[in-house]
Design a protein around this motif. Structure first.
Motif, PDB file in Angstrom:
ATOM      1  N   MET A  92       0.869  -1.196   0.000  1.00 29.37           N
ATOM      2  CA  MET A  92       0.000   0.000   0.000  1.00 29.37           C
ATOM      3  C   MET A  92       0.886   1.220   0.000  1.00 29.37           C
ATOM      4  SD  MET A  92      -2.859   1.831   0.824  1.00 29.37           S
ATOM      5  CE  MET A  92      -3.976   0.536   0.995  1.00 29.37           C
ATOM      6  N   VAL A  93       0.545   2.206  -0.781  1.00 29.41           N
ATOM      7  CA  VAL A  93       1.305   3.448  -0.847  1.00 29.41           C
ATOM      8  C   VAL A  93       0.428   4.563  -0.332  1.00 29.41           C
ATOM      9  CG1 VAL A  93       2.548   4.998  -2.357  1.00 29.41           C
ATOM     10  CG2 VAL A  93       2.586   2.571  -2.798  1.00 29.41           C
ATOM     11  N   ALA A  94       1.010   5.458   0.453  1.00 24.85           N
ATOM     12  CA  ALA A  94       0.373   6.505   1.258  1.00 24.85           C
ATOM     13  C   ALA A  94      -1.085   6.780   1.019  1.00 24.85           C
ATOM     14  CB  ALA A  94       1.149   7.791   1.040  1.00 24.85           C
ATOM     15  N   LEU A 142       4.039  16.258   5.706  1.00 19.74           N
ATOM     16  CA  LEU A 142       4.497  15.347   6.755  1.00 19.74           C
ATOM     17  C   LEU A 142       5.112  14.082   6.166  1.00 19.74           C
ATOM     18  CD1 LEU A 142       1.942  15.380   9.715  1.00 19.74           C
ATOM     19  CD2 LEU A 142       4.390  15.840   9.791  1.00 19.74           C
ATOM     20  N   TYR A 143       4.543  13.617   5.076  1.00 20.91           N
ATOM     21  CA  TYR A 143       5.102  12.443   4.411  1.00 20.91           C
ATOM     22  C   TYR A 143       6.509  12.769   3.890  1.00 20.91           C
ATOM     23  CZ  TYR A 143       4.991   8.038   1.830  1.00 20.91           C
ATOM     24  OH  TYR A 143       5.250   6.767   1.380  1.00 20.91           O
ATOM     25  N   ALA A 144       6.647  13.965   3.316  1.00 23.19           N
ATOM     26  CA  ALA A 144       7.957  14.392   2.825  1.00 23.19           C
ATOM     27  C   ALA A 144       8.965  14.469   3.965  1.00 23.19           C
ATOM     28  CB  ALA A 144       7.838  15.752   2.131  1.00 23.19           C
ATOM     29  N   GLU A 145       8.520  14.966   5.115  1.00 24.88           N
ATOM     30  CA  GLU A 145       9.404  15.054   6.281  1.00 24.88           C
ATOM     31  C   GLU A 145       9.849  13.667   6.726  1.00 24.88           C
ATOM     32  OE1 GLU A 145      11.700  16.662   9.190  1.00 24.88           O
ATOM     33  OE2 GLU A 145      10.620  17.770   7.626  1.00 24.88           O
ATOM     34  N   ALA A 146       8.935  12.713   6.670  1.00 24.19           N
ATOM     35  CA  ALA A 146       9.281  11.349   7.051  1.00 24.19           C
ATOM     36  C   ALA A 146      10.312  10.752   6.080  1.00 24.19           C
ATOM     37  CB  ALA A 146       8.027  10.487   7.086  1.00 24.19           C
ATOM     38  N   VAL A 147      10.162  11.042   4.798  1.00 24.08           N
ATOM     39  CA  VAL A 147      11.127  10.553   3.811  1.00 24.08           C
ATOM     40  C   VAL A 147      12.489  11.206   4.056  1.00 24.08           C
ATOM     41  CG1 VAL A 147      11.725  10.476   1.356  1.00 24.08           C
ATOM     42  CG2 VAL A 147       9.357  10.097   2.080  1.00 24.08           C
ATOM     43  N   ARG A 148      12.498  12.516   4.287  1.00 23.34           N
ATOM     44  CA  ARG A 148      13.764  13.249   4.513  1.00 23.34           C
ATOM     45  C   ARG A 148      14.524  12.710   5.719  1.00 23.34           C
ATOM     46  NH1 ARG A 148      10.775  17.777   2.921  1.00 23.34           N
ATOM     47  NH2 ARG A 148      10.205  18.260   5.071  1.00 23.34           N
ATOM     48  N   SER A 149      13.771  12.276   6.743  1.00 24.37           N
ATOM     49  CA  SER A 149      14.435  11.844   7.977  1.00 24.37           C
ATOM     50  C   SER A 149      15.346  10.645   7.758  1.00 24.37           C
ATOM     51  CB  SER A 149      13.385  11.506   9.042  1.00 24.37           C
ATOM     52  OG  SER A 149      12.625  10.366   8.658  1.00 24.37           O
ATOM     53  N   GLY A 150      15.134   9.910   6.680  1.00 25.34           N
ATOM     54  CA  GLY A 150      15.964   8.736   6.408  1.00 25.34           C
ATOM     55  C   GLY A 150      17.108   8.995   5.446  1.00 25.34           C
ATOM     56  N   GLY A 182       5.568  10.611  13.297  1.00 24.61           N
ATOM     57  CA  GLY A 182       5.619   9.646  14.385  1.00 24.61           C
ATOM     58  C   GLY A 182       6.151   8.308  13.906  1.00 24.61           C
ATOM     59  N   ARG A 183       6.325   7.384  14.847  1.00 24.72           N
ATOM     60  CA  ARG A 183       6.870   6.077  14.513  1.00 24.72           C
ATOM     61  C   ARG A 183       6.022   5.355  13.482  1.00 24.72           C
ATOM     62  NH1 ARG A 183      11.509   4.602  14.200  1.00 24.72           N
ATOM     63  NH2 ARG A 183      10.802   3.870  12.178  1.00 24.72           N
ATOM     64  N   ARG A 184       4.703   5.480  13.601  1.00 22.93           N
ATOM     65  CA  ARG A 184       3.797   4.794  12.679  1.00 22.93           C
ATOM     66  C   ARG A 184       3.959   5.319  11.259  1.00 22.93           C
ATOM     67  NH1 ARG A 184      -1.626   3.282  15.228  1.00 22.93           N
ATOM     68  NH2 ARG A 184      -2.505   4.825  13.816  1.00 22.93           N
ATOM     69  N   LEU A 185       4.098   6.649  11.105  1.00 23.90           N
ATOM     70  CA  LEU A 185       4.275   7.213   9.771  1.00 23.90           C
ATOM     71  C   LEU A 185       5.625   6.811   9.192  1.00 23.90           C
ATOM     72  CD1 LEU A 185       3.332   8.946   7.453  1.00 23.90           C
ATOM     73  CD2 LEU A 185       4.112  10.981   8.691  1.00 23.90           C
ATOM     74  N   LEU A 186       6.672   6.791  10.034  1.00 25.38           N
ATOM     75  CA  LEU A 186       7.988   6.373   9.552  1.00 25.38           C
ATOM     76  C   LEU A 186       7.956   4.918   9.081  1.00 25.38           C
ATOM     77  CD1 LEU A 186      10.224   8.025  12.304  1.00 25.38           C
ATOM     78  CD2 LEU A 186       9.947   8.780   9.942  1.00 25.38           C
ATOM     79  N   ASP A 187       7.241   4.075   9.831  1.00 22.65           N
ATOM     80  CA  ASP A 187       7.116   2.673   9.408  1.00 22.65           C
ATOM     81  C   ASP A 187       6.356   2.569   8.091  1.00 22.65           C
ATOM     82  OD1 ASP A 187       8.465   1.908  11.663  1.00 22.65           O
ATOM     83  OD2 ASP A 187       6.672   1.338  12.793  1.00 22.65           O
ATOM     84  N   LEU A 188       5.326   3.407   7.950  1.00 20.58           N
ATOM     85  CA  LEU A 188       4.541   3.390   6.720  1.00 20.58           C
ATOM     86  C   LEU A 188       5.393   3.784   5.516  1.00 20.58           C
ATOM     87  CD1 LEU A 188       1.766   3.307   5.259  1.00 20.58           C
ATOM     88  CD2 LEU A 188       1.587   5.720   5.776  1.00 20.58           C
ATOM     89  N   VAL A 189       6.216   4.843   5.687  1.00 24.20           N
ATOM     90  CA  VAL A 189       7.083   5.294   4.604  1.00 24.20           C
ATOM     91  C   VAL A 189       8.058   4.181   4.218  1.00 24.20           C
ATOM     92  CG1 VAL A 189       8.937   6.895   4.007  1.00 24.20           C
ATOM     93  CG2 VAL A 189       6.869   7.744   5.116  1.00 24.20           C
ATOM     94  N   ALA A 190       8.639   3.525   5.231  1.00 31.36           N
ATOM     95  CA  ALA A 190       9.573   2.432   4.943  1.00 31.36           C
ATOM     96  C   ALA A 190       8.888   1.326   4.155  1.00 31.36           C
ATOM     97  CB  ALA A 190      10.133   1.886   6.258  1.00 31.36           C
TER      98      ALA A 190
END
Length: 884
Positions: free
Chosen positions: A1-3, A344-352, A268-276
């Protein structure tokens, strides 16, 4: 599933593909979801989807990732009945996200039995097998095929379903991203009116407020609502995730019954897991493009194509992770702007992304494009990323990013940007001084006076050692001095100590060349008059001379707000309106030189209109209806509460004012909290909660007026009104004392209001003091506006003792925003009955009351029937006598 809103689970419906079920009825506000309660909102699109399905139409529900498509479809299906026979359909669900990749028609596999699986690979045989399978599942009744994530269906499955819908073989309700419905077969289906396309927008500001109140179970401060809305974009999924994470983390907390958010929206952790998880479903080129986009977007497509291949952008667009927006330049040339679907999704991607890779991408982007078209969050993000990677940022771009951070009401972000810029160095002395003053302003808005004072002291010392100060340095010196005076006044409430801060700067100006000294003295005079105005010691004639000078420009903007308030307190509403009109325009034109002017002038203008009794103008101007980022969000909440008082909507006014008082309890730079508490005390007393009103009034006695002494007259008047509503004998005495003090201070409007309270409390059926009547007559000449006229008319009617004239005058006061407390012991009415009875006595129809209080007309009439029974009267006119 994608965002997407479907993020809440791998397959958002929590229904396995191909599962047949009958939907239970959903509660109106919340529904069970994976073992926990998820807040739901009733939205018009639900009725639209249900209505189309009920007459046999297929529906395509379209929206960005996370807007709540799945939940809306679930809500629509939960109460679906067909118009023709009132039948409840069977619902069969499949999902594009759960199909096995690489198998044509694989998404339809769950609908086929073991014997029919051999048909996979042949579109015709598969369509026949699916149709037969659905007929069998329907058992002769109606059936709806629900397709989740239709944009993820393989091409063959999508074409097969499209053909079945066109041939009338199946009724479909499908959810899809906007990017997918621009292609076959969905485009042909909705364009040819075979299916109804329903677009699901993000939550509006009002919907976010309703959702937060329902989710948190209590009042939410308006600045919290606005910040959450701004940072989540009204996206239902991200809204839910931010609230969940910050509630657990403590940034979103309840203070005295009001929810206040002091944090920032971070993944949050859930969004980071989703992005991964999402990135594992992408090709390597698409993953790289997503990382580049998270750093570079928004960016023109032509520039992005120099960094990533086109097919990668197409893949990200197809799954809804990026958006493409056509853009036409002023010159008429066109391009397409590429951006990630959600910040927020972009921020989660940037964090990695490692720092070295970030710097490499940003350097490549800098060679291809520039920040000229960026503003607001995009500019702040771009500058922050550049500084974090130790890249150069020119002064205009840095200045614009700091201004944007302030407009977004994120002073913490402004502190981080300035600190990073100062740490990097490589700036001239005057620019460094400017950054110190900017950071001091940000520290002050974070209520960190010590840090602000340190930066200001360093800025002032740095100006003094400049060998050749220029006009820019002089203005920065005056700005730093004015802020030092404001901090001194804020800390001690001592105006004299605040004014002493101007002395050293005056002496420093004496040593400058005459031209520079003149510039500095003019701006220092404005700063001094501004401080006097906010302290309630305004020199109105001197202030008007400065404000009306044709050559003053934007220099006098800080002086406008306290002067408008001072004129209004004196009853000079025509002069106040003239200054407000002129400086509303100047504030916008000179926003770059004084960022707070737009908000300050707006607040002062609103209060002036309200105090003058021009409720129509005040409502039209109400800050709560405006979206200008320069407006302070707490101030907008105050205006809503004050309008509630003006309309006699005591319960809603009290709720709004209580929320903003709690928010100001965390940070109150202007000392406005005493004003909101006084207004809340009136609303509490008028709604019948005398004990809460007493607590608020006791708190007022212990609270200094501090930097906003210009509101002290209004605070004292509100205190008088609260005491009178409580039938406290101190009310009349304090009204008389306020009248004397206002007369000595030249505050004609306040004096007239106070004298009116004295006469209203003592004048009914008694001889009114002739001296008071004479003074009221004199004030009638000096106090402008409809409220002044209504006050004078009511005093005259009381002096004559004519009940009809008194009733007419009281209704005129109601229209001007003043509701008088009863003279006799009140009848035992509930708070809601009191509220409705007062409005009815003021001449409002049941329909108008219903609109004001968000009730049905039937409910209003029911309350009125009980009021009539309790009071023994039979008409609205009779109520005015009983209630007074």
């Amino acid at each position: 599933m994608v965002a997407g809103d479907e993020h809440a689970s791998t397959t958002a419906t929590a229904l396995s593909a191909g599962h047949e079920y009958s939907l239970p009825k959903l509660p109106t506000v919340v529904q069970p979801h994976h073992g926990r309660r998820r807040t739901m909102l009733a939205r018009p699109v639900v009725d639209q989807v249900r209505g189309e399905l009920s007459v046999g139409r297929s529906v395509l529900v379209v929206g960005d990732a996370g807007v709540g498509k799945t939940h809306l479809v679930t809500a629509a299906l939960s109460t679906l009945r067909f118009v023709e026979d009132d039948a409840v359909p069977h619902v069969v669900t499949i999902s594009g996200a759960s199909a096995r990749g690489g198998i044509p028609l694989g998404a339809l596999e769950p609908l086929l039995g073991d014997d029919a699986l051999v048909s996979l690979g042949s579109v015709a045989r598969t369509v026949d097998a699916v149709a037969a399978s659905l007929r069998g599942r329907a058992r002769g009744g109606p059936l709806v095929l629900r397709v989740e994530d239709a944009h993820l269906l393989d091409t063959a499955s999508a074409q097969a379903l499209g053909w079945m819908v066109q041939q009338g073989e199946v009724q479909l309700v499908a959810t899809a991203r906007a990017s997918a419905v621009a292609g076959s077969p969905w485009l042909e289906l909705w364009k040819d009116d075979v299916v109804e396309r329903v677009d699901v927008p993000a939550f509006t500001l009002a919907e976010v407020e309703r959702w937060l109140v329902a989710e948190l179970g209590g009042q939410v401060s308006i600045d919290t609502v606005r910040r959450v809305w701004a940072e989540t974009g009204g996206n239902a999924f991200h809204l839910s995730e931010v609230v969940r994470a910050d509630r657990l983390g403590g940034a979103l907390r309840q203070i005295d019954g009001v929810w206040v958010w002091t944090g920032r929206a971070t993944p949050g952790r859930r969004l980071l897991d989703l992005v991964a998880h999402d990135m594992t479903l992408l090709s390597s080129d698409a993953r790289s493009a997503l990382e580049v986009g998270s750093l570079a977007c928004p960016i023109p497509l032509s520039a992005l194509l120099d960094l990533v291949p086109r097919h990668a952008i197409d893949e990200l667009t197809r799954v809804g992770l990026v958006t493409l927006t056509p853009r036409i330049s002023v010159a008429g040339s066109g391009d397409v702007l590429v951006d990630l679907a959600h910040a927020l999704y972009a921020e989660a991607v940037r964090s990695g992304i490692p720092r070295a890779q970030r710097r490499e991408v940003l350097l490549a982007v800098a060679e291809l494009t520039h920040d000229g078209q960026r503003s607001g969050p995009a500019l702040v993000r771009s500058v922050s990323l550049s500084l974090d990677c130790d890249m150069p940022v020119d002064a205009p771009r840095l200045r614009a990013a700091i201004d944007a951070a302030f407009e977004m009401q994120q002073p913490d972000t402004a502190v981080r940007i300035v600190t990073a810029a100062l740490r990097r160095g490589l700036i001239d002395d005057v620019h460094r001084i400017e950054l110190l003053v900017q950071r001091a302003d940000a520290w002050w808005h974070l209520d960190d006076v010590a840090q602000a004072s340190r930066d200001l002291a360093e800025a002032v010392d740095s100006v003094r050692v400049l060998e050749v100060p220029d006009s820019r340095a002089v203005r920065l010196m005056v700005a730093a001095t004015a802020m030092q005076a404001g901090i001194a006044h804020y800390q001690d409430g001592d105006l004299l100590q605040a004014l002493i801060a101007f002395g050293p700067t005056e002496w420093w100006l004496d040593g400058l060349p005459p031209g520079l000294a003149l510039i500095g003295r003019r701006e220092l005079d404005v700063a001094r008059l501004t401080r006097l105005g906010y302290a309630g010691r305004a020199d109105l004639d001197a202030a008007l001379a400065v404000l009306l000078s044709p050559s003053v420009g934007g220099m006098a903007l800080p002086l406008a707000c306290p002067t408008i308030l001072g004129l209004a307190q004196s009853g000079r509403f025509a002069d106040a309106a003239r200054i407000a009109s002129r400086y509303t325009q100047l504030a916008v034109a000179h926003r770059d030189s004084y960022r707070w002017a737009v908000g300050e002038v707006a607040v002062a203008s609103f209060l002036s209109m309200l105090w003058s009794g021009d409720l129509a103008a005040a409502e039209a101007f109400a800050l709560i209806k405006r979206s200008d980022p320069a407006l302070d969000w707490a101030a907008t909440h105050v205006t809503r509460g004050l309008l509630g008082i003006a309309h006699g909507s005591w319960s809603s006014a009290r709720s709004d004012l209580h929320a903003v008082s709690d928010r100001l309890g965390l940070s109150d730079l202007g000392g406005v909290a005493v004003f909101t508490q006084a207004a809340e005390a009136v609303a509490a007393a008028a709604s019948g909660d005398g004990s809460a009103a007493r607590v608020l009034l006791s708190s007022l006695e212990a609270s200094p007026v501090r930097t906003f002494g210009g509101l002290e007259p209004e605070v004292r008047l509100l205190r008088v009104d609260a005491l009178l509503w409580m039938r406290d004998p101190r009310g009349a005495a304090e009204a008389a004392s306020l009248a004397s003090w206002a007369a000595a201070s030249g505050l004609d409007r306040v004096e007239l209001e106070a004298l009116h309270r004295c006469v209203d409390r003592h004048g009914r059926g008694r001889l009114v003091d002739p001296a008071v009547l004479d003074r009221v007559g004199e004030l009638a000449v000096t106090v402008d506006g409809p409220r002044g006229e209504a006050l004078v008319a009511h005093v005259s009617a009381l002096a004559v003792g004519d009940p009809d004239l008194i009733r007419i005058a009281e209704r005129a006061l109601n229209r001007c925003g003043l509701w008088l407390p009863p003279l006799e012991a009140p009848v035992a009415l509930t708070r809601r009955e009191q509220e409705i009875a007062a409005m009815a006595a003021g001449g409002m129809t049941s329909r108008a009351i219903a609109v004001r209080l968000t009730l049905s007309v039937r409910t209003v009439d029911s309350h009125l029937a009980r009021v009539f029974a309790k009071t023994g009267v039979h008409s609205r006119e009779g109520l005015s006598v009983v209630l007074r």
